[in-house]
Design a protein around this motif. Structure first.
Motif, PDB file in Angstrom:
ATOM      1  N   GLY A   1      13.778   9.508  -3.564  1.00  0.00           N
ATOM      2  CA  GLY A   1      14.389  10.370  -2.561  1.00  0.00           C
ATOM      3  C   GLY A   1      15.275   9.582  -1.625  1.00  0.00           C
ATOM      4  N   ALA A   2      16.031   8.653  -2.194  1.00  0.00           N
ATOM      5  CA  ALA A   2      16.830   7.733  -1.383  1.00  0.00           C
ATOM      6  C   ALA A   2      18.074   7.324  -2.164  1.00  0.00           C
ATOM      7  N   ALA A   3      19.039   6.760  -1.455  1.00  0.00           N
ATOM      8  CA  ALA A   3      20.283   6.354  -2.093  1.00  0.00           C
ATOM      9  C   ALA A   3      20.071   5.223  -3.093  1.00  0.00           C
ATOM     10  N   SER A   4      19.073   4.414  -2.829  1.00  0.00           N
ATOM     11  CA  SER A   4      18.814   3.267  -3.699  1.00  0.00           C
ATOM     12  C   SER A   4      17.376   2.813  -3.472  1.00  0.00           C
ATOM     13  N   ALA A   5      16.931   1.887  -4.290  1.00  0.00           N
ATOM     14  CA  ALA A   5      15.567   1.370  -4.141  1.00  0.00           C
ATOM     15  C   ALA A   5      15.584  -0.135  -4.367  1.00  0.00           C
ATOM     16  N   ALA A   6      14.988  -0.862  -3.435  1.00  0.00           N
ATOM     17  CA  ALA A   6      14.899  -2.320  -3.553  1.00  0.00           C
ATOM     18  C   ALA A   6      13.566  -2.685  -4.180  1.00  0.00           C
ATOM     19  N   TYR A   7      13.620  -3.585  -5.155  1.00  0.00           N
ATOM     20  CA  TYR A   7      12.415  -4.008  -5.870  1.00  0.00           C
ATOM     21  C   TYR A   7      12.275  -5.520  -5.864  1.00  0.00           C
ATOM     22  N   GLY A   8      11.035  -5.963  -5.932  1.00  0.00           N
ATOM     23  CA  GLY A   8      10.739  -7.342  -6.266  1.00  0.00           C
ATOM     24  C   GLY A   8      10.078  -7.353  -7.633  1.00  0.00           C
ATOM     25  N   VAL A   9      10.482  -8.289  -8.470  1.00  0.00           N
ATOM     26  CA  VAL A   9       9.897  -8.388  -9.808  1.00  0.00           C
ATOM     27  C   VAL A   9       8.690  -9.329  -9.749  1.00  0.00           C
ATOM     28  N   ALA A  10       7.524  -8.764 -10.041  1.00  0.00           N
ATOM     29  CA  ALA A  10       6.293  -9.557 -10.029  1.00  0.00           C
ATOM     30  C   ALA A  10       5.814  -9.764 -11.455  1.00  0.00           C
TER      31      ALA A  10
ATOM     32  N   SER B   1       0.846  -1.193   0.000  1.00  0.00           N
ATOM     33  CA  SER B   1       0.000   0.000   0.000  1.00  0.00           C
ATOM     34  C   SER B   1       0.880   1.242   0.000  1.00  0.00           C
ATOM     35  N   CYS B   2       0.248   2.373  -0.351  1.00  0.00           N
ATOM     36  CA  CYS B   2       0.985   3.637  -0.389  1.00  0.00           C
ATOM     37  C   CYS B   2       0.918   4.323   0.985  1.00  0.00           C
ATOM     38  N   LEU B   3       1.574   5.451   1.085  1.00  0.00           N
ATOM     39  CA  LEU B   3       1.658   6.155   2.370  1.00  0.00           C
ATOM     40  C   LEU B   3       0.293   6.627   2.859  1.00  0.00           C
TER      41      LEU B   3
ATOM     42  N   ALA C   1       9.780  -1.653  -0.154  1.00  0.00           N
ATOM     43  CA  ALA C   1       9.457  -0.803   0.984  1.00  0.00           C
ATOM     44  C   ALA C   1       7.968  -0.471   1.093  1.00  0.00           C
ATOM     45  N   ILE C   2       7.186  -0.747   0.054  1.00  0.00           N
ATOM     46  CA  ILE C   2       5.748  -0.473   0.192  1.00  0.00           C
ATOM     47  C   ILE C   2       4.970  -1.729   0.605  1.00  0.00           C
ATOM     48  N   LEU C   3       5.679  -2.837   0.813  1.00  0.00           N
ATOM     49  CA  LEU C   3       4.994  -4.064   1.235  1.00  0.00           C
ATOM     50  C   LEU C   3       4.548  -3.948   2.686  1.00  0.00           C
ATOM     51  N   ASP C   4       3.370  -4.486   2.962  1.00  0.00           N
ATOM     52  CA  ASP C   4       2.871  -4.568   4.331  1.00  0.00           C
ATOM     53  C   ASP C   4       3.061  -5.963   4.903  1.00  0.00           C
ATOM     54  N   THR C   5       3.460  -6.881   4.045  1.00  0.00           N
ATOM     55  CA  THR C   5       3.783  -8.237   4.496  1.00  0.00           C
ATOM     56  C   THR C   5       5.194  -8.552   4.021  1.00  0.00           C
ATOM     57  N   LYS C   6       5.768  -9.617   4.560  1.00  0.00           N
ATOM     58  CA  LYS C   6       7.156  -9.941   4.233  1.00  0.00           C
ATOM     59  C   LYS C   6       7.294 -10.366   2.775  1.00  0.00           C
TER      60      LYS C   6
END
Ligand SMILES: [Zn+2]
Ligand SMILES: [Zn+2]
Length: 130
Positions: free
Chosen positions: A34-43, A4-6, A94-99
């Motif tokens: 707005g960050a040094a890097s961004a972690a993604y999961g490919v769906a 979900s979003c903020l 970082a937008i995940l609410d579950t692991k």
């Protein structure tokens, strides 16, 4: 996995496991997040179901073949889409609410990494994409 979003108006579920995961250090991700890097999961795009707020997601063409979806109300990055991989939607972890089922497996675009945030793990580093 749920995300979900903020502001909470955009909600989605990723119905199957991420295919891969990486941390991107490109300058466009830096500015967009707005960050040094961004972690993604490919769906798989077909496995992403919008639960609410899909109409609030705006697309920004950060380059000719890339679209970045974000919530128009709170600005949260919702997805990264590349026309070369039309079946994929990259979801910021970082937008995940579950692991996430996967944690990042590598760093990409380390050629443009910022100098003030050292990489402290032993994951493979790629100058550009994997
Ligand atoms: Zn929002
Ligand atoms: Zn990037």
């Amino acid at each position: 996995m749920y995300a979900s979003c903020l502001c909470g108006q955009v909600k989605l579920v990723i119905k199957t496991a991420f295919i891969s995961s990486s941390i991107c250090h490109c300058q466009q991700c830096q500015k967009s997040h707005g960050a040094a890097s961004a972690a993604y999961g490919v769906a798989l795009k077909s496995e992403v179901e919008w639960l609410s707020g899909k109409k609030r997601v705006r697309k920004f063409a950060s380059s000719e073949r890339v679209r970045r979806g974000f919530c128009k109300d709170c600005g949260t990055n919702i997805y990264f889409y590349h026309k070369d991989h039309p079946n994929h939607l990259d979801i910021p972890l970082a937008i995940l609410d579950t692991k996430p089922n996967l944690t990042p497996q590598c760093h990409i675009f380390v050629d443009s990494k910022v100098g003030w945030d050292p990489i402290l793990d032993d994951l493979p580093q790629h100058a550009q994409s994997c």
